[in-house]
Design a protein around this motif. Structure first.
Motif, mmCIF file in Angstrom:
data_model
loop_
_atom_site.group_PDB
_atom_site.id
_atom_site.type_symbol
_atom_site.label_atom_id
_atom_site.label_comp_id
_atom_site.label_asym_id
_atom_site.label_seq_id
_atom_site.Cartn_x
_atom_site.Cartn_y
_atom_site.Cartn_z
ATOM 1 N N ALA A 148 1.060 -1.236 0.408
ATOM 2 C CA ALA A 148 0.539 0.162 0.298
ATOM 3 C C ALA A 148 1.126 0.740 0.309
ATOM 4 C CB ALA A 148 -0.791 0.489 1.750
ATOM 5 N N TYR A 149 0.410 2.444 -0.765
ATOM 6 C CA TYR A 149 0.969 3.517 -0.722
ATOM 7 C C TYR A 149 0.167 4.647 -0.323
ATOM 8 C CZ TYR A 149 4.782 2.009 -4.202
ATOM 9 O OH TYR A 149 5.967 1.446 -4.328
ATOM 10 N N ARG A 150 1.695 5.235 0.989
ATOM 11 C CA ARG A 150 0.906 6.330 1.248
ATOM 12 C C ARG A 150 0.370 7.546 0.419
ATOM 13 N NH1 ARG A 150 3.490 6.559 4.954
ATOM 14 N NH2 ARG A 150 1.779 5.303 7.486
ATOM 15 N N VAL A 151 -0.821 8.205 0.043
ATOM 16 C CA VAL A 151 -0.127 9.258 -0.992
ATOM 17 C C VAL A 151 -1.517 10.552 -0.671
ATOM 18 C CG1 VAL A 151 -1.102 9.491 -3.022
ATOM 19 C CG2 VAL A 151 -0.503 7.513 -2.636
ATOM 20 N N ASP A 152 -0.409 11.833 -0.470
ATOM 21 C CA ASP A 152 -1.174 13.055 -0.558
ATOM 22 C C ASP A 152 -1.303 13.584 -1.186
ATOM 23 O OD1 ASP A 152 -1.121 15.124 0.809
ATOM 24 O OD2 ASP A 152 0.660 15.828 1.637
ATOM 25 N N GLY A 153 -3.294 13.352 -1.995
ATOM 26 C CA GLY A 153 -3.179 13.896 -3.163
ATOM 27 C C GLY A 153 -4.318 14.795 -2.852
ATOM 28 N N VAL A 154 -5.272 15.208 -4.390
ATOM 29 C CA VAL A 154 -6.402 16.232 -4.461
ATOM 30 C C VAL A 154 -7.694 15.020 -4.946
ATOM 31 C CG1 VAL A 154 -7.623 18.071 -5.205
ATOM 32 C CG2 VAL A 154 -5.549 17.681 -4.632
ATOM 33 N N HIS A 155 -8.622 14.904 -4.297
ATOM 34 C CA HIS A 155 -9.382 13.558 -5.028
ATOM 35 C C HIS A 155 -11.248 15.112 -5.257
ATOM 36 C CE1 HIS A 155 -7.598 9.946 -2.611
ATOM 37 N NE2 HIS A 155 -7.146 10.921 -1.878
ATOM 38 N N VAL A 156 -10.584 14.099 -6.256
ATOM 39 C CA VAL A 156 -11.894 14.996 -6.773
ATOM 40 C C VAL A 156 -13.286 13.623 -7.209
ATOM 41 C CG1 VAL A 156 -12.745 16.191 -9.481
ATOM 42 C CG2 VAL A 156 -10.467 16.268 -8.067
ATOM 43 N N TYR A 157 -14.172 13.919 -7.040
ATOM 44 C CA TYR A 157 -15.683 13.422 -7.076
ATOM 45 C C TYR A 157 -16.530 14.109 -8.263
ATOM 46 C CZ TYR A 157 -15.328 9.153 -4.504
ATOM 47 O OH TYR A 157 -14.512 7.975 -3.539
#
Length: 518
Positions: free
Chosen positions: A46-55
């Motif tokens: 698993a990767y810990r990802v710092d990101g912007v989530h767009v739905y």
């Protein structure tokens, strides 16, 4: 061969096997770094990802499904083409702006902006600009009155999430677990008004004021324009629409052709489905969702050791829920939607669905899922993974169902979109982590015993397999009596209650009434 029953020993063996495949000391938690490929992740990584989530939620899907009085072939054909048209356009947008495609489940798209790696504000500008691009493109990709432009609502949040493998074999797209994914989804589904809706955390990250109600305060035109200027996307809506039209000319979407599948759905080969080879018949659809999973991720994401528990719990619990549906009760998973399992089940023949048998078996299946869930939590805790804060919310409904695959050649995604699917999701969402809810049509068409189990509220706490089979069989439900007899005798139950002289091949559905079912 599916037995249409649940057995503790059988479930224990499966759960022990899944836990054994994921020892904690072999699970790896890694930091997402430049150019990390999240495709085809092994189950233990698993990767810990710092990101912007767009739905992105397509708000008028329900309108498409209710465009005709009867939910017949025409209604489903229009809806699936509507989704396919817009899916192709959005998929092209994500590729051009460098966003990560996560999932497209019916009306709901999830994507992640992970670049630039070192600037949260720039990721947000890009995510917002991409959201507006989706809105602008889908406003132009309708074809006619039968396939109108999509009305879109965008939800956005930012923060750290865990990226894990979301499938097996040919379906190893990444799944993102955690608050930013959950909160972005809630903003997208938080109302019927179009626009772009940010969480207060995302607003703060780009210097905007906190709002009292995130779901009723979209970004203003000026705020969106400012983000677009700062994002500097190198593609416009007109370019995407032109490419989309060129693509449709080169590889047109074929007309959707339906046939019914000879029950049970467990024998359906999903990888053979396409527009010209879709399935459609009366059946039951189910949503089984891990309640409290986002909070569980939030609590454990910071530490590598505790994050390993998240990965193990997710895979073990979802795998067992899928096994109950598919192996024990002869249903078929359509797809995993985050921490939720969406599936289909049917009993009868290719010509005629046995309504009561189908609904009763799904009631037993829901009970089996809850019993397996409780057993899995116990087994996980014994092996060092405490996930006892989680619950299981289950909703199901009966009606005309379809199942197919949509999208770009080589990148097709499974889809089942019907009125019943939307209702089943709503039924699941009104449940707490110890409840099961049945939709109004399934309740009306179910046996007297099924109606007695759920009561007038159509919802029941603590409906385990033992409870379901006992209460149903006491009221002479034939499916439950057969399962109870099987439990006592240790024999295999036949594929359907009545053994036909022969089975029917897949065939055009040919409804008895024009554009509908008899």
């Amino acid at each position: 061969m599916a037995t249409r029953s649940w057995n503790k020993d059988r479930a224990t063996k499966r759960i022990d096997s899944r836990i054994g495949e994921l020892p904690l000391n072999e699970i790896e938690i890694k930091e997402y770094v430049r150019d990390t490929d999240l495709a085809n992740l092994p189950r233990h990584v698993a990767y810990r990802v710092d990101g912007v989530h767009v739905y992105a939620d397509i708000l008028n899907l329900s309108d498409m499904l209710h465009a005709t009085d009867v939910e017949g072939e025409t209604c489903h054909r229009r809806t699936l083409r509507f989704l396919n048209l817009h899916y192709r356009a959005v998929y092209r947008i994500l590729g051009r702006v460098g966003a990560i495609f996560v999932d497209f489940h019916n009306q709901r798209l999830h994507s992640v902006v992970a670049k630039p790696y070192d600037s949260e504000s720039e990721r947000l500008y890009k995510g917002i600009a991409m959201g507006q691009l989706i809105i602008d493109v889908l406003a132009q990709t309708g074809e006619d009155a039968d396939h109108p432009a999509a009305k879109v609502r965008i939800g956005v949040d930012t923060g750290k999430a865990l990226a894990v493998n979301n499938g097996r074999r040919g379906h190893r797209e990444p799944l993102f677990l955690g608050e930013p994914a959950n909160h972005a989804a809630k903003r997208a589904s938080g109302g019927k008004a179009t626009g772009i809706y940010l969480t207060n955390g995302a607003r703060k990250a780009i210097g905007l004021k906190k709002v009292d109600n995130e779901d009723t305060t979209p970004l203003t035109a000026a705020e969106i324009s400012d983000c677009q200027k700062k994002a500097r996307l190198d593609v416009t809506a007109d370019v995407i629409v032109k490419e989309w039209k060129d693509d449709l000319e080169k590889t047109p979407i074929g007309s959707f052709e339906f046939s019914s599948h000879t029950p049970p759905f467990s024998t359906l080969d999903m990888e053979q489905l396409s527009a010209k080879n879709s399935r459609r018949q009366d059946a039951v659809t189910v949503y089984a969702d891990l309640d409290g999973f986002t909070a569980y991720v939030t609590k454990n994401i910071a530490s590598d050791d505790s994050a390993k528990d998240v990965v193990r719990a997710l895979h073990v619990l979802r795998s067992e829920l899928d096994a109950v549906l598919h192996t024990d009760f002869a249903g078929r998973k359509v797809r995993f939607i985050g921490d939720c399992v969406h599936g289909l089940s049917v009993e009868g023949t290719a010509i005629t669905t046995d309504e009561k048998e189908t609904i009763s078996n799904l009631t037993l299946c829901a009970g089996g899922m809850r019993s397996s869930f409780a057993l899995a939590l116990t087994k996980l805790k014994e092996k060092g993974t405490d996930a006892t804060s989680l619950g299981l919310a289950i909703g199901f409904e009966y009606g005309p169902m379809n199942v197919t695959r949509l999208g770009m050649k080589g990148e097709l995604v499974r889809c089942s979109a019907s009125r019943g699917v939307l209702v089943a999701e709503k039924e699941q969402s009104r449940c707490a982590g110890n409840e099961t809810a049945i939709g109004p049509i399934a309740y009306a068409k179910g046996s007297d015993a099924v109606q007695s189990v759920f009561g007038s509220a159509r919802k029941r706490k603590g409906l385990t397999y033992e409870t379901a089979v006992k209460e149903l069989s006491e009221k002479d439900d034939r499916a439950a009596k057969a399962s109870k007899a099987l439990d006592s005798a240790g024999l295999l139950k036949p594929a359907t209650t009545a053994i036909p002289a022969f089975t029917f091949p897949n065939r055009p559905t040919g409804p008895a009434k024009p554009d509908g079912f008899a």
